[in-house]
Scaffold this motif. Structure first.
Motif: not given
Length: 858
Positions: A67-91
């Motif tokens: 984020d603009p503060k340099g903090l890593i944006i984490n993925e959303a925990a299962a069953g949650t949807r925070p205001e800002i989160y990431t979602e990987p697609m490794p393939a």
């Protein structure tokens, strides 16, 4: 050597540099969307995609977002949807960055990082935010009240700040007059119904070029305004009723009702119902106390209004007091009638035997007077009326009807005014009481009086004493005495004396000994024909016995000297004294005697009558008493029915009648036949005809009509009548006479139908081999004996012979039948009666028998 080494080192460094440059250009991170700087409206959702590009993506580590503060944006925990989160697609070496609703605090530089063979890779994007046009207080439906100021609210937010302008039904509005544009809305001064419209609030952000419009429907509410109506209504007690009030307003008002005197909300009160939408107030079983003022209130969002309605309850009158009264003759009598109702009942009187009512005030020259008063009693009005009758007489006695009426209806009640009076015998007759041969008789006495009278009897001015031959029954007001006059001393004057508190009266009854009547004073012939003669009889005085009830006659041929062989006739008194079936040109002797209840009187002097020769019949007479010169106006335009009486035949039986009619005119006061050729004569071949309907007459035409009777000796004198037909068309309302009877016509019609069916069946047999005949011919032949055994004989039965007609009834006895006095022919001694109609009147004759009835010949 040094130069070669230096050259080698330079070449190697150049190779490394080229390799480095080549590697940098073949592995990198890309962010989608592509722009390095993006502007997003606050509240919008954002998704950024970071994708690694390299010759071998397997050597690239999973990208991460900061984020603009340099903090890593984490993925959303299962069953949650925070205001800002990431979602990987490794393939695919992708990393999504989701921002569900961006805010101004989330603006800034977002960086995506990864490594390639321990070589760091990086890419970034700058997100900038802005506030879009937002309607914060701008309802699409708003409501104003007529006559008041109202601001149409339209609050809008945006960054940068927007500019706002207004439109009414597409027309631009500028501040001034009744419109004032505020930052948060449009103010309308003194709202009117014409301001009811659709307004548009338009917001523009010049910096972003954003444009938004908001349509606002403004409805102008008007306070309730009562419609004009009657301020007073009338309803009837005991009935269901309703009253309505109406008000104009927007939105439609709701209604409530209260009773002014009690301040009750009638919507929650028993017996009342309120329709809040229609303004209807209903009364269930109206009561007398429901009268008064009622307030109807109409309310809506713009205000309220009310109106007052006065309700008058019509209470049908009720008579609660009317007592019978009694007063003596020549005194004063009073009847008082009291009634309640609303409005005040009007009371009147009438005597039940008279259709007309008495007037309030003096009646019958002041002898009868009616006075009325009224007063308030609770919820109702009370009326009182008194009828006063001075100098009472017996005709004032009877039922008097009190009638109380008002707009609610009427009530009736009867009261009896009893007039007391002294005894009276005015309705008793003074006919003597007759007795003979010691027959018991009753003498009765009925005294009219109020109160009832007591009765005592006197005989020859002495009190009547009961004996075995004198019995007294009843002592008043009805009394009668049974007397068996075994000797002449019981005949005489009996006096009935009736007494009550007001006086007494007496009635005298003569009991007399009765004898058969005296000889007939006079008997002379009146009308004579060849076969009949009628007489006028003057009877004997009736002072010696009961009234004459009948007369009897004996008659015989003049050459016969024995009255015991004479024939006889008996007539009731005051009937037509006629003897019929006599022989023409014969001489007869007649003698007469009177009959009363005692018996037959002595015979009078004989009367000799010479019968005339046979001749044509007597002139017929019309059934009604009509003059031969009078003009009769008929009911119909094309027909007239003549009706006459059978005349005497004068020795020869009547065999026919003829009817003739001619059109006539009256010239110089005399009737003349207008056209002899138009005269018509029709013959009636019947000796019993007594009427005939002439048809085919012309409308509005005068006719002379004749009827003549005929026997073997000729025609009688004509019975004449003049008739004028009614106005109308020249056609008959009757069908022409049928040549065949109805039964014959029906029979012919059925025979024709049957013949047609046979012809059709024969045609079917010839051409199609079908039909009833074909079916019968095609059946297997059976033995006649079997058919007859099962079905019976096919021979038609002969119709039964008609019953013999009864012998003709003989109406009167011929002279040959009466050569000796009439005797009893039955074992019970009853006399045979015979009758004949002569000149329209029926005369009954009997041979020495008892009188059949008064006022009809026996």
């Amino acid at each position: 050597m040094r130069s070669h080494r230096a050259r080698a080192i330079g070449v190697a460094a150049l190779a490394v540099l080229l390799a480095t440059i080549t590697g940098c250009s073949s592995q990198t991170l890309r962010i989608f969307p592509m722009p390095k700087q993006q502007t997003v409206a606050v509240g919008k959702s954002v998704v950024l995609t970071c994708q690694a590009e390299a010759p071998d993506t397997a050597l690239v580590s999973q990208p991460q977002w900061r984020d603009p503060k340099g903090l890593i944006i984490n993925e959303a925990a299962a069953g949650t949807r925070p205001e800002i989160y990431t979602e990987p697609m490794p393939a695919k070496q992708l990393q999504y960055l989701y921002i569900s609703s961006i805010t101004t605090a989330m603006a800034g530089n977002y960086t995506c990082e990864a490594t390639y063979t321990n070589m760091p890779l990086s890419a970034s994007v700058v997100l900038e935010t802005f506030v879009a046009i937002t309607w914060t207080n701008a309802n699409e439906n708003q409501y104003a009240t007529k006559g008041k100021n109202y601001k149409i609210m339209c609050e809008v937010k945006a960054e940068p700040a927007p500019s706002v302008d207004w439109f009414k039904e597409g027309t631009s509005i500028v501040s001034g007059g009744r419109y004032v544009i505020h930052a948060n809305g449009l103010l309308i001064i003194n709202v009117q119904e014409s301001d009811d419209a659709t307004y548009t609030c338009r917001a523009v952000v010049i910096q972003t070029g954003e444009l938004a419009e908001r349509n606002i429907k403004l409805e102008v509410y008007t306070a309730p305004e009562m419609e004009e109506r009657e301020t007073k209504v009338e309803i009837k007690e005991g009935e269901s009723a309703s009253i309505t009030c109406k008000a104009r307003g927007k939105p439609p008002p709701t209604y409530s009702w209260i009773k002014a005197s009690t301040r009750e909300n009638l919507g929650t009160t028993a017996r009342f119902g309120v329709d809040e939408i229609k303004g209807l107030l209903t009364f269930d079983r109206v009561e007398a106390g429901d009268y008064g003022k009622y307030i109807c209130s109409a309310v809506n969002q713009a205000g309220h209004n009310e109106t007052e309605i006065e309700v008058e309850v019509l209470v049908r009158p009720r008579i609660f007091e009317l007592f019978n009264t009694t007063a003596a003759e020549n005194t004063e009598g009073r009847l008082e009638c009291k009634a309640t109702g609303r409005p005040v009942p009007r009371i009147s009187f009438r005597k039940l035997s008279n259709a007309d009512r008495f007037l309030n005030g003096p009646n019958d020259d002041g002898r009868i007077n009616i006075e009325t008063t009224s007063r308030q009693t609770g919820d109702q009005m009370e009326s009182s009326a008194v009828i006063t009758v001075s100098r009472l007489n017996r005709t004032d006695d009877g039922l008097y009807e009190c009638v109380a009426e008002n707009e609610g209806g009427e009530a009736r009640k009867n009261g009896h005014l009893t007039v007391q009076f002294r005894p009276s015998f005015e309705h008793m007759n003074n006919v003597p009481v007759w007795s003979w041969n010691a027959q018991p008789v009753n003498i009765s006495c009925i005294a009219e009086s109020i109160p009832n009278a007591t009765i005592k009897w006197k005989f020859h001015d002495y009190d009547l004493v009961e004996t075995p031959h004198v019995r007294i029954y009843g002592s008043g007001p009805i009394s009668y005495v049974t007397i068996t006059p075994i000797d002449a001393s019981l005949y005489g004057t009996y006096k009935c004396i009736a007494t009550n508190a007001l006086g007494e009266a007496e009635h005298i009854i003569q009991m007399r000994q009765a004898f058969p009547p005296g000889a007939v004073v006079q008997a002379r012939q009146d009308t004579i024909t060849a076969t009949s003669v009628s007489f006028n009889i003057v009877g004997p005085p009736e002072d010696m016995g009961p009234p004459i009830e009948a007369y009897t006659v004996q008659f015989k041929e003049n050459g016969n000297f024995d009255w015991n062989l004479a024939m006889n006739r008996t007539w009731s008194a005051n009937s037509l004294y006629i003897v019929e079936n006599l022989r023409p040109m014969f001489t007869y002797d007649f003698r007469f005697a009177a009959i009363n209840r005692v018996g037959v009187g002595s015979w009078g002097a004989p009367v000799t009558v010479i019968m005339p020769r046979r001749s044509p019949p007597e002139q017929p007479k019309w059934r009604e008493s009509l003059s031969s010169e009078s003009l009769i106006h008929g009911k119909y335009a094309d027909r007239y029915e003549l009706q006459w009486k059978i005349p005497a035949d004068n020795g020869e039986p009547i065999d026919m009648y003829d009817v003739s009619y001619c059109p006539v005119l009256k010239v110089n006061g005399k009737w003349q036949v207008s056209a002899p050729s138009d005269c018509v004569t029709e013959e009636l071949k019947s000796f019993e005809a007594i009427s005939y309907e002439i048809r085919g007459l012309r409308p509005d035409t005068r006719y002379r009509m004749h009827v003549r009777a005929h026997n073997a000796l000729g025609f009688s004198q004509p019975a004449q009548l003049y008739v004028q037909t009614a106005l109308g068309v020249e056609r008959s309302g009757f069908a022409t006479p049928q040549l065949l009877s109805s039964g014959a016509i029906i029979g012919l019609a059925l025979a024709g139908v049957f013949i047609c069916l046979i012809i059709v069946d024969l045609l079917l047999l010839c051409f199609r081999r079908q039909g009833v005949i074909a079916t019968l011919c095609g059946r297997r032949v059976k033995k006649h004996s079997d058919d007859e055994a099962k079905l019976g004989s096919t021979k038609p039965r002969a119709p039964p012979s008609p019953a013999p007609l009864p012998p003709p009834v003989k109406l009167v006895s011929t002279p040959t039948d009466e050569k000796e006095p009439l005797k009893d022919t039955g074992d019970d001694g009853m006399k045979r009666n015979s009758s004949v109609e002569f000149d329209g009147r029926r005369v009954y004759a009997t041979s020495g028998g008892p009188i059949i009835g008064k006022n009809s010949a026996v």
